[in-house]
Design an enzyme around this catalytic site. Structure first.
Site, short mmCIF file in Angstrom:
data_model
loop_
_atom_site.label_atom_id
_atom_site.label_comp_id
_atom_site.label_asym_id
_atom_site.label_seq_id
_atom_site.Cartn_x
_atom_site.Cartn_y
_atom_site.Cartn_z
CE1 TYR A 53 -4.33 9.92 -1.61
CE2 TYR A 53 -5.01 8.20 0.04
CZ TYR A 53 -4.24 8.71 -0.91
OH TYR A 53 -3.24 7.84 -1.74
CB SER A 54 -11.31 8.12 0.58
OG SER A 54 -12.08 6.78 1.09
CG ASN A 55 -6.08 4.11 0.88
OD1 ASN A 55 -5.31 4.01 0.08
ND2 ASN A 55 -6.24 4.63 1.96
CB SER B 1 -1.20 5.73 -2.49
OG SER B 1 -2.02 5.38 -1.45
N GLY C 169 3.40 6.96 -1.77
CA GLY C 169 2.65 5.56 -1.57
C GLY C 169 3.16 5.07 -0.10
#
Length: 379
Positions: free
Chosen positions: A189-191, A86, A330
């Protein structure tokens, strides 16, 4: 893939120094020695390898613990590549901010303006979500990583070449639940947000986000060991092997070759400690963005987790010693990396660990992260 703050046989520990630090009293721990101690704890906790970097101005020191390859027992190389997960997000946010500075979009544009119909299912409405809300994670869009079919495929690493088109990932996220808040109302939080952000880059420029990141950031900054894979699951050249423990925490599996399409613009990039440090210094120091966009980058929202606040692809919080840092981490299969920096990037601590089995926080993550925090306070 998201993770919270920061597994293997014991191995030798080395410290390499590029530029001598200023003399200190013999009894005073240096930032590098503190980071080295944290790395050693990470090895004791079961990490195969840990590499780190502390930098103050032009003075840099490297820390290495454990092995970069459990088969050959070669020492972990602080200059080797790793999957940075990330930490990709700051690169994606930078490209969108640059496009705004060029007048090609506004972060207040709706997602639907650039991606009609992409967010239009299960009660979600892309016309009510802005690009800014994607970048600061206030969109309320669910994280596709939590879809069972996706998670099982990625975690098992049995399909490293499987295609995961961005819209497929978005659709998996939207199907997880109906909206739970108004866009902009709360942080989560969201990818999925950054997969959409990459799709917007392509809609605006006509190019894959990997091309724009390379042209706008990697090449101008001379990041020779950073690249953005789009389909190839392998690493080549000088790289750290990545590992994951099984469900019972007993068997360590080499997962270096893993699916990059599963992460895409949310976390597929590969880099080194040096390159990541160069990028974050340039970003925080204003070399990549005009003042207006730099201000947007550093405009934060509350996350609901203590004093941690989130900007656009970067976060900010206060260390126990009172210093404020910008940061991100990440976490992708096999790798966990984190960076800390002050407001202009002149002081930095970075670390990469070579085990991640999609669970956090682990003992290794906690111990190595404490070493990072204490090292930064000692700079």
């Amino acid at each position: 893939m998201k993770s919270v703050r920061l597994m293997a046989v014991g191995a030798t520990l080395t410290l390499a120094v590029l530029t001598p630090a200023a003399p200190v009293h013999a009894d005073t721990p240096t930032a590098a020695s503190i980071l080295r101690s944290g790395a050693q704890k990470g090895i004791a906790d079961g990490y195969p390898g840990v590499v780190g970097l502390v930098r103050s101005g032009d003075s840099a020191q490297y820390v290495s613990a454990g092995t970069g390859d459990t088969a050959t027992k070669v020492p972990a190389d602080p200059q080797a590549q790793f999957r940075m997960g990330s930490n990709t997000k700051a690169f994606i946010a930078t490209v969108l901010l640059q496009l705004e500075a060029e007048g090609r979009l506004s972060l207040d544009d709706s997602v639907a303006r650039w991606l009609p119909g992409a967010v239009d299912a299960n009660g979600y409405d892309g016309s009510r979500i802005t690009l800014r809300q994607l970048l600061n994670h206030t969109s309320d869009l669910p994280d596709y990583v939590h879809d069972t079919s996706f998670y099982n495929s990625y975690a098992s690493n049995r399909e490293p070449g499987r295609a995961w088109p961005p819209q497929t990932l978005v659709d998996l996220g939207l199907a997880l639940r109906r909206p739970s808040a108004e866009p902009g109302e709360k942080w989560a939080y969201s990818n999925t947000n950054y997969v959409l952000a990459g799709m917007v880059i392509k809609a605006v420029t006509g190019n894959d986000p990997a091309i724009e990141v390379t042209r706008r950031i990697i090449e101008p900054l001379g990041l020779r060991n950073t690249f953005f894979p789009t389909t190839d699951p392998a690493l080549r050249g000088n790289y750290l092997h990545g590992y994951a423990y099984g469900w019972l925490g007993m068997v360590l599996t080499d997962v270096t070759v893993s699916n990059v399409q599963a992460m895409g613009s949310a976390g597929a990039m590969v880099s080194t400690l040096d390159d990541l440090a160069t990028f974050t210094r340039a970003l925080l120091g204003g070399r990549l963005l005009p003042p207006a966009q730099e201000a947007e980058l550093k405009t934060t929202v509350a996350t609901g987790s203590g004093d941690i606040r989130y900007g656009l692809g970067i976060s900010r919080f206060q260390l126990p010693c009172g210093q404020w840092v910008w940061s991100h981490n990440g976490a992708v299969l096999g790798y966990f990396s984190t960076w800390y920096a002050d407001d202009d990037g002149s002081k930095q601590v970075l670390e990469a660990n070579t085990e991640y089995h999609l669970q956090a926080p682990t003992r290794g993550q906690t111990d190595t992260d404490k070493g990072m925090r204490d090292a930064f306070c000692a700079l």
